[in-house]
Design a protein around this motif. Structure first.
Motif, PDB file in Angstrom:
ATOM      1  N   THR A  54     -39.424 -23.575  44.856  1.00  0.00           N
ATOM      2  CA  THR A  54     -40.225 -24.727  45.282  1.00  0.00           C
ATOM      3  C   THR A  54     -41.122 -25.249  44.176  1.00  0.00           C
ATOM      4  OG1 THR A  54     -41.885 -23.197  46.180  1.00  0.00           O
ATOM      5  CG2 THR A  54     -40.233 -24.075  47.711  1.00  0.00           C
ATOM      6  N   HIS A  55     -41.294 -24.492  43.109  1.00  0.00           N
ATOM      7  CA  HIS A  55     -42.080 -24.953  41.952  1.00  0.00           C
ATOM      8  C   HIS A  55     -41.166 -25.299  40.776  1.00  0.00           C
ATOM      9  CE1 HIS A  55     -45.384 -23.331  44.318  1.00  0.00           C
ATOM     10  NE2 HIS A  55     -46.238 -23.943  43.502  1.00  0.00           N
ATOM     11  N   GLN A  56     -39.962 -25.744  41.108  1.00  0.00           N
ATOM     12  CA  GLN A  56     -39.023 -26.338  40.146  1.00  0.00           C
ATOM     13  C   GLN A  56     -38.483 -25.376  39.100  1.00  0.00           C
ATOM     14  OE1 GLN A  56     -38.154 -29.448  40.987  1.00  0.00           O
ATOM     15  NE2 GLN A  56     -39.651 -29.164  42.639  1.00  0.00           N
ATOM     16  N   HIS A  57     -38.390 -24.089  39.430  1.00  0.00           N
ATOM     17  CA  HIS A  57     -37.736 -23.138  38.525  1.00  0.00           C
ATOM     18  C   HIS A  57     -36.243 -23.090  38.836  1.00  0.00           C
ATOM     19  CE1 HIS A  57     -41.181 -21.359  36.441  1.00  0.00           C
ATOM     20  NE2 HIS A  57     -41.846 -21.448  37.586  1.00  0.00           N
ATOM     21  N   LYS A  58     -35.394 -23.282  37.810  1.00  0.00           N
ATOM     22  CA  LYS A  58     -33.944 -23.282  37.993  1.00  0.00           C
ATOM     23  C   LYS A  58     -33.308 -22.181  37.138  1.00  0.00           C
ATOM     24  CE  LYS A  58     -34.216 -27.022  40.538  1.00  0.00           C
ATOM     25  NZ  LYS A  58     -33.923 -26.986  41.987  1.00  0.00           N
ATOM     26  N   ASN A  59     -32.050 -21.876  37.466  1.00  0.00           N
ATOM     27  CA  ASN A  59     -31.293 -20.869  36.702  1.00  0.00           C
ATOM     28  C   ASN A  59     -32.074 -19.568  36.540  1.00  0.00           C
ATOM     29  OD1 ASN A  59     -29.089 -22.652  36.261  1.00  0.00           O
ATOM     30  ND2 ASN A  59     -30.247 -23.616  34.584  1.00  0.00           N
ATOM     31  N   LEU A  60     -32.469 -19.016  37.651  1.00  0.00           N
ATOM     32  CA  LEU A  60     -33.289 -17.800  37.652  1.00  0.00           C
ATOM     33  C   LEU A  60     -32.433 -16.553  37.456  1.00  0.00           C
ATOM     34  CD1 LEU A  60     -35.622 -18.708  40.640  1.00  0.00           C
ATOM     35  CD2 LEU A  60     -36.281 -18.597  38.233  1.00  0.00           C
ATOM     36  N   THR A  61     -33.012 -15.570  36.758  1.00  0.00           N
ATOM     37  CA  THR A  61     -32.383 -14.249  36.614  1.00  0.00           C
ATOM     38  C   THR A  61     -33.337 -13.200  37.178  1.00  0.00           C
ATOM     39  OG1 THR A  61     -31.173 -14.893  34.624  1.00  0.00           O
ATOM     40  CG2 THR A  61     -31.480 -12.534  35.002  1.00  0.00           C
ATOM     41  N   LEU A  62     -32.838 -12.352  38.054  1.00  0.00           N
ATOM     42  CA  LEU A  62     -33.632 -11.286  38.663  1.00  0.00           C
ATOM     43  C   LEU A  62     -33.140  -9.946  38.100  1.00  0.00           C
ATOM     44  CD1 LEU A  62     -35.595 -10.128  40.827  1.00  0.00           C
ATOM     45  CD2 LEU A  62     -33.692 -10.265  42.455  1.00  0.00           C
ATOM     46  N   VAL A  63     -34.045  -9.178  37.507  1.00  0.00           N
ATOM     47  CA  VAL A  63     -33.697  -7.869  36.949  1.00  0.00           C
ATOM     48  C   VAL A  63     -34.331  -6.792  37.818  1.00  0.00           C
ATOM     49  CG1 VAL A  63     -33.737  -6.368  34.919  1.00  0.00           C
ATOM     50  CG2 VAL A  63     -33.607  -8.852  34.629  1.00  0.00           C
TER      51      VAL A  63
END
Length: 516
Positions: free
Chosen positions: A453-462
């Motif tokens: 919702t704060h415009q973060h794209k292409n996220l990676t979760l480690v």
């Protein structure tokens, strides 16, 4: 008994481990910048006299003034004061002949500190105890220079022979030799190691110590208090000096310089034992090779496990140390008294080792398993005394009290060796509380919702590999697929073995962590 000395030289100092029958019994650490060690001589400046304590505080350059009690003043304290002032005033060492120095009358044992140290003079002192906790060093004016066979005590003419030499004929022989070779104004104490030695060996040791005293005289010339006048020998040499005997059959060193110095020292004091010195250069850490690292990790800490299943709990306070003996699952018979005695005997041997290994000093209270028979209590006390015979520190073992407690006093010269064998849990930071893993998925999704919702794209979760398996399990029904569909954004999940179970972090398209 098979004794080995393992010396590990590193960039920060020297670690020395003493093994007896492959078992670690002493661990010493000599830092490269060590100061105020026991035996060091300093030119100190008396800063304050405390008549109520019959003591003085002396500035020797430590952040806290050192403590000098009247009982630690030498009977020849006035001679030391006179000599200190004379040595500081002369311009060259040749004009100060110690053999012609006029000794002053002895001070009385029941005197007052302000009668001896009035005017707050400079005085030559020796470190009696290293700084411990919030206390500064403790000082003594009873100066002594220890050698292999003798100890020299300037300003007196006394000759004494160690009481551990039991033969009266040998004691008389040594006394006669030392009387003949002793320089004027020097007292000499003959050590146990001198038994059987000839005149030449004793004379050589004595001459070396006299040369050390001349070095002290030279260092006093023009000195300004506070100043270090002379350091005790490095710990490696001093341990060899005090311990080397027929049972000491190997010294292993990983540094070429100390290896050469040690060989030279042993060549000098015991030429037939030069071959016991071994240079370690096989590439692996020396403490790992000889199993010392493993013993250190298992021997320090609050709980010490014994081979039988019994264990010790060791607690420390400022004033004393408490050791509790627990039987665990050990049982040698159906007789409770026999079980208690057997476990206590095993614990006593380990306690004696722990006191040496950790260099625990002061008052130690041991709560052994209760025994009813007086004979068994006596056996335990005698065994404890026997186990502690190898301990070089002065100590006393008291009989078991009516409450089942044994009290031990042990000389405290240096800070206790303390090695932290535990780490703060990365999950709870030592609190003992963590968020329920059942709620972890919800917690991650809340963070994910916030980022999207704060415009973060292409996220990676480690995440941890176990958590990775949970989030990616199922080709069409995985939680990862559900999140992608719900938030309409690509989400990559990666495992990392460096993370603890409940740890996770989000990264952006530039592989930079997103701080929340």
């Amino acid at each position: 008994m098979n004794k080995e000395l393992i010396i590990n030289v590193g960039s920060t100092g020297v670690e020395i481990a003493l093994l007896e029958d492959k078992k670690l019994v002493e661990l010493h650490n000599e830092k490269a910048d060590a100061s105020f060690a026991v035996g060091d001589l300093y030119l100190g400046k008396v800063k304050k006299l405390i008549p109520g304590l019959n003591a003085a505080f002396v500035d020797v350059g430590f952040e806290k003034d050192a403590f000098l009690h009247y009982t630690d003043l030498s009977p020849y304290a006035r001679s030391i004061l006179k000599f200190t002032q004379a040595a500081m005033a002369v311009k060259d060492a040749e004009s100060l002949d110690f053999s012609r120095f006029q000794i002053e009358p002895e001070i009385i044992k029941t005197g007052k500190i302000n009668e001896v140290l009035s005017g707050k003079p400079n005085i030559l002192v020796q470190i009696l105890k290293e700084p411990i906790a919030a206390k500064g060093p403790r000082l003594s004016c009873e100066l002594s220079l220890p050698g292999r066979f003798v100890v020299v005590t300037p300003f007196n003419d006394i000759v004494a022979v160690s009481k551990k030499i039991h033969s009266s004929d040998e004691r008389k022989r040594l006394h006669k030799i030392v009387e003949a070779i002793k320089p004027k104004n020097f007292g000499v104490i003959v050590r146990t190691a001198a038994e059987g030695k000839n005149t030449a060996e004793l004379h050589e040791d004595l001459l070396d110590l006299v040369e050390s005293w001349k070095t002290i005289q030279n260092n006093l010339i023009g000195a300004t208090a506070p100043a270090k006048i002379m350091s005790e020998q490095d710990k490696t040499t001093s341990i060899l000096r005090d311990l080397l005997n027929a049972d000491f059959n190997r010294v292993v060193i990983n540094d070429k310089n100390i290896y050469n110095d040690t060989r030279s020292y042993i060549q000098k004091v015991a030429a037939d034992k030069t071959d016991i010195v071994v240079y370690h250069n096989n590439g692996s850490p020396i403490f790992d090779t000889y199993g010392i690292t493993k013993q250190v990790k298992s021997s320090f800490g609050k709980t010490v496990n014994l081979p039988s299943g019994a264990y010790l709990i060791i607690e420390h306070t400022e004033a004393l140390h408490v050791i509790d003996v627990n039987s665990g699952y050990k049982s040698v018979s159906n007789n409770q008294e026999e079980n208690a005695l057997e476990t206590n005997m095993e614990a006593a041997e380990e306690i004696a080792r722990q006191l040496r290994l950790r260099d625990i000093g002061g008052i130690i209270v041991v709560d052994f398993i209760d025994m009813k028979l007086p004979d068994n209590k006596k056996k335990l006390q005698e065994a404890m005394e026997g186990f502690m015979k190898a301990d070089r520190a002065k100590h006393a073992v008291l009989p078991i009290s009516k409450f089942g407690l044994m009290q031990i006093t042990r000389q405290r010269m240096r800070p206790e060796v303390s090695i932290n064998t535990t780490e703060t849990c990365p999950c709870c930071n030592g609190t003992g509380k963590v968020s329920p893993t059942l709620l972890l998925e919800d917690d991650i999704e809340k963070r994910l919702h916030y980022l999207v919702t704060h415009q973060h794209k292409n996220l990676t979760l480690v995440v941890h590999p176990i958590l990775y398996s949970h989030l990616t399990k199922g080709l069409f029904t995985s939680i990862r697929r559900k999140w992608r569909k719900k938030y309409k954004t690509p989400i990559t999940i990666k495992p990392s073995t460096d993370y603890y179970l409940t740890e996770y972090h989000f990264f952006d398209a530039n592989e930079e962590e997103i701080k929340l």
